[in-house]
Design a protein around this motif. Sequence first.
Motif, short mmCIF file in Angstrom:
data_model
loop_
_atom_site.label_atom_id
_atom_site.label_comp_id
_atom_site.label_asym_id
_atom_site.label_seq_id
_atom_site.Cartn_x
_atom_site.Cartn_y
_atom_site.Cartn_z
N SER A 156 -38.59 -6.55 34.48
CA SER A 156 -39.88 -6.86 34.15
C SER A 156 -40.79 -7.56 34.96
O SER A 156 -42.25 -7.26 35.18
N LEU A 157 -40.36 -7.97 36.25
CA LEU A 157 -40.97 -8.89 37.14
C LEU A 157 -41.61 -7.88 38.12
O LEU A 157 -42.47 -8.45 38.80
N GLY A 158 -41.10 -6.62 38.06
CA GLY A 158 -41.93 -5.82 39.11
C GLY A 158 -41.14 -4.35 39.19
O GLY A 158 -41.65 -3.34 39.58
N VAL A 159 -39.71 -4.48 39.17
CA VAL A 159 -39.06 -3.36 39.52
C VAL A 159 -39.02 -2.19 38.64
O VAL A 159 -39.20 -0.98 39.06
N TYR A 214 -36.21 0.43 48.97
CA TYR A 214 -37.37 0.27 48.45
C TYR A 214 -37.56 0.63 47.11
O TYR A 214 -37.23 1.80 46.51
N THR A 215 -37.85 -0.27 46.03
CA THR A 215 -37.47 0.00 44.75
C THR A 215 -38.51 -0.09 44.01
O THR A 215 -39.17 -1.23 43.09
N ASP A 216 -39.48 0.94 43.90
CA ASP A 216 -40.66 0.92 43.07
C ASP A 216 -40.28 2.00 41.91
O ASP A 216 -39.95 3.04 42.01
N ALA A 217 -40.73 1.55 40.60
CA ALA A 217 -40.42 2.31 39.34
C ALA A 217 -41.28 1.99 38.35
O ALA A 217 -40.94 1.31 37.44
N PRO A 218 -42.86 2.34 38.59
CA PRO A 218 -43.71 2.02 37.41
C PRO A 218 -43.26 2.64 36.25
O PRO A 218 -43.32 3.90 36.28
N GLY A 219 -43.44 1.86 35.14
CA GLY A 219 -42.97 2.27 33.70
C GLY A 219 -41.37 3.02 33.64
O GLY A 219 -41.21 3.65 32.70
N GLY A 220 -40.46 2.63 34.74
CA GLY A 220 -39.25 3.15 34.88
C GLY A 220 -38.96 4.37 35.72
O GLY A 220 -38.28 4.92 35.51
N LYS A 221 -40.25 4.94 35.93
CA LYS A 221 -40.36 6.08 36.70
C LYS A 221 -40.13 5.98 38.08
O LYS A 221 -40.62 5.22 38.97
N ASN A 222 -39.08 6.53 38.51
CA ASN A 222 -38.11 6.23 39.88
C ASN A 222 -39.04 6.98 41.20
O ASN A 222 -39.05 7.88 41.01
N LEU A 223 -39.48 5.90 41.86
CA LEU A 223 -40.05 6.07 43.13
C LEU A 223 -39.25 5.54 44.38
O LEU A 223 -39.73 5.45 45.56
N GLY A 245 -47.48 -2.97 46.88
CA GLY A 245 -47.83 -2.67 45.61
C GLY A 245 -47.23 -1.26 45.26
O GLY A 245 -46.88 -0.38 45.82
N SER A 246 -47.31 -1.33 43.68
CA SER A 246 -46.65 -0.06 43.31
C SER A 246 -47.54 0.92 43.43
O SER A 246 -48.58 1.25 43.59
N ARG A 247 -46.77 2.36 43.23
CA ARG A 247 -47.21 3.50 43.20
C ARG A 247 -48.01 3.83 44.39
O ARG A 247 -49.26 4.38 44.70
N ASN A 248 -47.48 3.10 45.58
CA ASN A 248 -48.27 3.29 46.87
C ASN A 248 -47.18 3.43 47.85
O ASN A 248 -46.87 3.01 49.11
N ASP A 339 -36.04 11.25 31.55
CA ASP A 339 -36.42 11.28 32.77
C ASP A 339 -36.92 9.94 33.61
O ASP A 339 -37.70 10.06 34.36
N ASN A 340 -36.25 8.83 33.00
CA ASN A 340 -36.85 7.52 33.64
C ASN A 340 -35.61 6.77 33.72
O ASN A 340 -34.36 7.04 33.03
N LEU A 341 -35.64 5.59 34.70
CA LEU A 341 -34.40 4.75 34.69
C LEU A 341 -34.09 4.05 33.38
O LEU A 341 -32.99 3.27 33.42
N THR A 342 -34.74 4.07 32.39
CA THR A 342 -34.19 3.47 31.08
C THR A 342 -33.20 4.21 30.60
O THR A 342 -32.49 3.80 29.48
N MET A 343 -32.53 5.23 30.98
CA MET A 343 -31.70 5.89 30.66
C MET A 343 -30.33 5.27 30.76
O MET A 343 -29.26 5.47 30.14
N LEU A 344 -30.41 4.25 31.44
CA LEU A 344 -29.21 3.14 31.72
C LEU A 344 -29.11 2.19 30.44
O LEU A 344 -28.10 1.31 30.44
N ALA A 345 -30.08 2.26 29.63
CA ALA A 345 -30.33 1.14 28.70
C ALA A 345 -29.45 1.36 27.39
O ALA A 345 -29.63 1.33 26.29
N THR A 346 -28.00 1.95 27.54
CA THR A 346 -27.00 1.86 26.38
C THR A 346 -26.20 0.42 26.63
O THR A 346 -25.34 0.33 27.55
#
Length: 675
Positions: A156-159, A214-223, A245-248, A339-346
């Motif tokens: 939640s701090l940024g990744v 470099y780990t940017d994932a705004p809203g869990g969307k992997n960039l 900054g994110s999305r950049n 379609d996002n990184l929260t697919m690991l949340a099992t």
Amino acid sequence: MLAKSAATLSCKGVLSLALYALLLSYPAAGFERTEDRLPCAHRSETKMALFGDLHVHTSYSFDSYISSQRNTPWDAYRYAKGEAITLSDADGEQTLQAQLQRPLDFTGITDHAEFLGPINICTTDSSAAGYWFPYCVLTRSNIYVLQLLAANYWASLGVLSETNDGDREASFVCQMSDCDGAHNATWQLIQQAAEEHYDRSSDCSFTTFVAYEYTDAPGGKNLHRNVVFRNENVTATAISTYDTGSRNVPELWSRLRAECLDDDVNCDVMAIPHNSNLSGGLMFPDPASEQEARDRLRLEPLFELIQHKAASECRFDRLLGRGLATEDELCDFEQAKSDNLTMLATVFGKVRTASAAPVGLDDFGRRNMVRNALKDGLALEQSSGINPFQMGFIGSTDTHSATPGGAEENNYVGHLGRRDAGYRNIQDHFFDNPGGLAVVWAEENSRDAIFDSMRERETYATSGTRPIVRFFAGDEIAVDACAQPDMIAQAYRDGVAMGGRLEQPASPRFLISASKDPGSPGNPGNDLQRIQIIKGWVDTGGTTHEHVFDVAGNANNGASVNPANCEPVGSGHEQLCRVWQDPQFNATESAFYYARVLENPSCRWSTLQCQAAGVNPFAADCQTQADARTAEQRDAGAIGDVYSKCCLDPAQEPFYSPVLQERAWTSPIWTSAAH
């Protein structure tokens, strides 16, 4: 480069004059030499296939450490070279032994740049005030639920934050201690480990790359991007999302240009995007400017096609009987439902967040799949003059257990520390996979040779096995090339290799050859079933198309597996080779072609582990077996249903099957339209 180095050798004290004389007498290489090192005793002008992993996390990554994973980059390199290391079991105890059946040729450690400093503070120095920050205490805890709370904090701090403003100081640990200093200290350790494990002798037995993620994932969307440097000359810091900054991502490219490529410090670098399948449609946008298009072309020559969080080639839903801008039924291979990184949340067998819910085909981003991005790149080139999506392919693992190359289905220990150790692998990460390998055709096993070939995209991805695959194209490729003893030398002379580009060819021929994975002692490789060539093109009206051609082998060879024990049934080919011409070739249309090599059917890792636990996915009483084994695990302390996923009916699943076909994907060859 050698002439420049000669003037500085004595002051650097790197090479003796005798060694320099040896370098001068060494045959000229087809790549640029930027390093001071011994020449490799073994090299090949027609290149050799080198197998590696460029996506590896160790205890320096927050999500590795909080999973009771304590191996450092030093340990990960030892594992890559074939040594055994110790991993956490499902209870967080360091009891599991892991070892590759075959060592790798090269590896890059890619720990997350974003928390290199805070994790250093939280885990290494009890005299630092930040060490006692409450979330640092949770990070060090061996209690599973507390570790999950720590994971949620760091994410939640940024990744995974939708609102990351690039301010790492939002973390109290950085207000209590010097995060910048700790970040730089860890960055130095990463470089030190890479240097100590790089074989600079003439044996050239193992190559390391200084790298990070470099780990940017705004809203869990992997960039995410893996940033890989050519040699020991690197940027002063591991540039992170907190810097840009994110999305950049364009700012990342800009900084890499300014601090590496355009700075006269003998620095070269590339960024390798991965998991576009989990990017929520954000990975491959149209460039906002010509500079962005050119930066992507220069800095992102490769794409990671497969890793443990699924494959990103293409997508076909078996239940719907259709795909995402494709009719290719083999695009059901190792797909994630979300379609996002929260697919690991099992956790304990259940998905714990609504954002990890399955995403329907009609809502799934078209360019989440790289084949569609490649097609759209042709259309962009037709309209703008630049194709920003000319990317070669590699695979990797994305291991968070410091196990580079651990992509063997029958030797898979999980990639997420205790989170998928033992029974948790089936319970919580059933739809993940062991990942893949990066294969590079290089003249020798050195940083310069490998990096140059990666820059030229002479690479291919595998789903974890090790077939040897060649792919060439050219108007002058001989019809009988497969029968020639110097086939490869002729192909280099008469055409371009995988990753290359043919300018306005008249009627190109494509040479594709594959040899089966020889396997390792006690673990023979799979026979080959067939080779396909995938074509994508744009017509003169700007509409994109694709077609899949079977060019060698036989899809109906009768091969299968024994459902009782997963032993292979039937046979295939040890080698396949074909010179092929596109029956639909149109010189007025730009196109790309890549080869896909399919092995005979074999059992998925999950099937092997289910059977080893006494639950056979093929058995009529599978659920009864699963209930019995789950009861045993609960008696031993497990929570929730453990083994029911073993009994999923593939006829009711859009992607999953207990049997798969391992495969390799070559980098594309592009053909430009005649004008």
